[in-house]
Design an enzyme around this catalytic site. Structure first.
Site, PDB file in Angstrom:
ATOM      1  N   HIS A  37      50.467 -42.153 -59.102  1.00  0.00           N
ATOM      2  CA  HIS A  37      51.076 -41.975 -57.918  1.00  0.00           C
ATOM      3  C   HIS A  37      50.319 -40.577 -57.144  1.00  0.00           C
ATOM      4  CE1 HIS A  37      54.119 -38.868 -58.530  1.00  0.00           C
ATOM      5  NE2 HIS A  37      54.910 -40.032 -58.881  1.00  0.00           N
ATOM      6  N   HIS A  50      66.880 -43.059 -65.009  1.00  0.00           N
ATOM      7  CA  HIS A  50      66.142 -42.790 -63.794  1.00  0.00           C
ATOM      8  C   HIS A  50      65.552 -43.978 -63.468  1.00  0.00           C
ATOM      9  CE1 HIS A  50      63.570 -40.712 -60.997  1.00  0.00           C
ATOM     10  NE2 HIS A  50      62.578 -40.636 -61.849  1.00  0.00           N
ATOM     11  N   GLU A  78      62.773 -44.482 -61.175  1.00  0.00           N
ATOM     12  CA  GLU A  78      61.481 -44.492 -60.740  1.00  0.00           C
ATOM     13  C   GLU A  78      60.622 -45.357 -61.424  1.00  0.00           C
ATOM     14  OE1 GLU A  78      59.714 -40.695 -60.257  1.00  0.00           O
ATOM     15  OE2 GLU A  78      57.994 -41.456 -59.026  1.00  0.00           O
ATOM     16  N   ASP A 129      58.006 -45.632 -63.085  1.00  0.00           N
ATOM     17  CA  ASP A 129      57.424 -45.450 -64.535  1.00  0.00           C
ATOM     18  C   ASP A 129      58.268 -45.583 -65.589  1.00  0.00           C
ATOM     19  OD1 ASP A 129      58.340 -43.172 -63.150  1.00  0.00           O
ATOM     20  OD2 ASP A 129      57.465 -42.028 -64.444  1.00  0.00           O
ATOM     21  N   HIS A 171      64.818 -35.490 -60.555  1.00  0.00           N
ATOM     22  CA  HIS A 171      64.016 -35.126 -59.184  1.00  0.00           C
ATOM     23  C   HIS A 171      64.600 -36.339 -58.008  1.00  0.00           C
ATOM     24  CE1 HIS A 171      60.257 -37.593 -59.525  1.00  0.00           C
ATOM     25  NE2 HIS A 171      60.936 -37.953 -60.526  1.00  0.00           N
ATOM     26  N   ASP A 230      63.025 -37.155 -67.003  1.00  0.00           N
ATOM     27  CA  ASP A 230      61.746 -36.434 -66.301  1.00  0.00           C
ATOM     28  C   ASP A 230      61.773 -35.130 -66.680  1.00  0.00           C
ATOM     29  OD1 ASP A 230      59.959 -38.287 -65.419  1.00  0.00           O
ATOM     30  OD2 ASP A 230      61.094 -38.405 -63.435  1.00  0.00           O
ATOM     31  N   TYR A 263      53.237 -29.835 -65.036  1.00  0.00           N
ATOM     32  CA  TYR A 263      54.260 -31.024 -64.776  1.00  0.00           C
ATOM     33  C   TYR A 263      55.352 -30.333 -63.589  1.00  0.00           C
ATOM     34  CZ  TYR A 263      57.507 -34.887 -65.465  1.00  0.00           C
ATOM     35  OH  TYR A 263      58.357 -35.873 -65.108  1.00  0.00           O
ATOM     36  N   HIS A 300      58.602 -38.274 -70.858  1.00  0.00           N
ATOM     37  CA  HIS A 300      57.218 -38.000 -70.732  1.00  0.00           C
ATOM     38  C   HIS A 300      56.670 -37.102 -71.761  1.00  0.00           C
ATOM     39  CE1 HIS A 300      56.444 -40.209 -67.008  1.00  0.00           C
ATOM     40  NE2 HIS A 300      57.324 -39.600 -66.560  1.00  0.00           N
TER      41      HIS A 300
HETATM   42 FE1  FEO Z   1      60.294 -39.580 -61.907  1.00  0.00          FE
HETATM   43 FE2  FEO Z   1      58.639 -40.220 -64.695  1.00  0.00          FE
HETATM   44  O1  FEO Z   1      59.502 -40.563 -63.045  1.00  0.00           O
END
Ligand code: FEO
Length: 405
Positions: free
Chosen positions: A24, A78, A80, A82, A145, A164, A196, A229
């Site tokens: 992104h 979460h 998001e 991903d 976040h 995250d 990150y 991640h």
């Molecule tokens: Fe906030 Fe890895 O997405």
């Protein structure tokens, strides 16, 4: 990849994305992973999912342990995409599963999927879910976040699944910190953590401090941190907690990042005597040309350094576009505890250096003024002035840095 047991009957079932380079808009030279976890307990529970492109991968990994239709609970830490964009594929296989999610998470998922048939359970900090021998305890982390964000702690396994937070955008054959540092290096892992944090979590330093404080107050016994991640912290989870606390407290190196762009090399030429002046004051210095460097790397280098100098030629009375883009991006990240100055070349009216200081002021950054401008091309006298500018800036950076020691 295949499913990997990280704790007794708890498996990593995620995907390694070796190829992604634009996440992104955030450049990811190392790729990334989407980590999710399957708890093969009496009530089979999936914690998080993966990016939609990798639905098949995580489903295959789950199938290598259990029949996905046997999943009883799905925890969504979460939303998001991903981590959540394969949820519809998962829920097709386990339509009767109970979903556990924050109230904000549910609202968001309603905008992304037809959730009318999903069995949603809203959870808050301290709520628990017993799966058999394991107990999942939820910990809301709003704005870490996204508003929906939460973590899942499993006391019997001393495991914190941290979404995250504490992650890194890094594709690797290693799943754990000890394997990774054997095959690669501590320095690379630390660099990935900093990159990150700088690009995603920089605005949330005060929240990070208070949330880590809350976790410490709760006295949670943690011997593994599994983010969504990158590498899982098995050997040394305290290391990443300390790194986060340090960064949230404004830790930076006594160094300067010169971040610039140039049209006809005049601003580039200015950067050299400036960097020499900085080095001659005993301060380390990196020189980064924006159009030759991924934005995420330039942000990381700025974040690592106590001082930052922005170099920009004037184009049509304002900042050069790549520099303006960088400063706009930086403003969104709300940097703190850094001192900034500006330099650049101009042909007639000027304007770029003034614009850079306006941006610093909008960010409420400490500034070193005035900046330095050169008409058309630096001559020997200008180069001396640039050298002195670098020396004076380095002196000011040392003075400013001393308050953090
Ligand atoms: Fe906030 Fe890895 O997405």
């Amino acid at each position: 990849m295949k499913a990997i047991e990280i704790k007794p009957d708890i498996y990593w079932v995620g995907a390694v994305d070796w190829a992604v380079r634009d996440f992104h808009g955030y450049i990811t030279p190392r790729g990334t992973t989407y980590n999710n976890y399957l708890i093969n307990d009496e009530d089979i529970t999936l914690v998080d999912s993966v990016k939609h492109d990798f639905s098949g991968t995580t489903i295959d990994n789950i199938k290598s342990i259990v029949d996905p239709s046997k999943i009883v609970n799905v925890v969504v830490n979460h939303i998001e995409p991903d981590h959540a964009s394969s949820l519809d594929d998962i829920m097709k296989l386990a339509p009767d599963a109970n979903m556990y999610i924050t109230a904000k998470g549910e609202k968001g998922l309603d905008r992304m999927f037809d959730t009318s048939k999903w069995k949603m359970n809203i959870v808050k900090t301290g709520d628990t879910l017993k799966t058999g021998k394991y107990t999942l305890t939820f910990l809301e982390t709003p704005m870490l976040h996204w508003p929906d964000s939460m973590m899942t702690y499993i006391p019997e396994a001393k495991l914190l699944i941290s979404q995250d937070a504490f992650g890194q955008h890094m594709a690797s054959a290693s799943r754990f910190d000890d394997d990774f540092t054997t095959c690669a290096s501590n320095a690379e892992l630390e660099d990935a953590v900093i990159e990150y944090y700088a690009n995603i979590l920089m605005p949330f330093g005060p929240l990070i401090k208070s949330k880590i404080g809350e976790v410490q107050k709760l006295g949670l016994d943690i011997d593994m941190i599994a983010p969504d991640h990158g590498i899982i912290w098995k050997q040394n989870p305290q290391k990443v907690l300390n790194m986060y606390l340090d960064m949230a407290n404004g830790k930076a190196d006594l160094s300067v990042a010169i971040i610039y762009d140039t049209m006809w090399h005049s601003t580039a030429e200015m950067s050299l005597p400036i960097s020499q002046g900085i080095q001659d004051e005993g301060v380390d210095c990196k020189v980064i040309k924006l159009r030759a460097t991924p934005m995420s790397v330039a942000i990381k280098e700025l974040w690592k350094s106590r001082g930052c100098l922005i170099g920009s030629p004037t184009l049509n009375n304002i900042l050069f576009p790549s520099v303006a883009e960088f400063l706009t991006h930086l403003r969104g990240l709300r940097p703190k505890n850094r001192i900034a100055g500006a330099f650049g070349s101009y042909g007639w009216g000027g304007g770029a250096v003034k614009d850079a200081y306006e941006e610093f002021n909008r960010m409420k950054l400490e500034t070193f003024e005035p900046g330095i401008q050169v008409n058309y091309k630096p001559d020997a006298d200008d180069e001396n002035k640039c050298y002195e500018f670098g020396k004076e800036f380095a002196k000011r950076v040392k003075e400013y840095h001393s308050q953090f020691e």
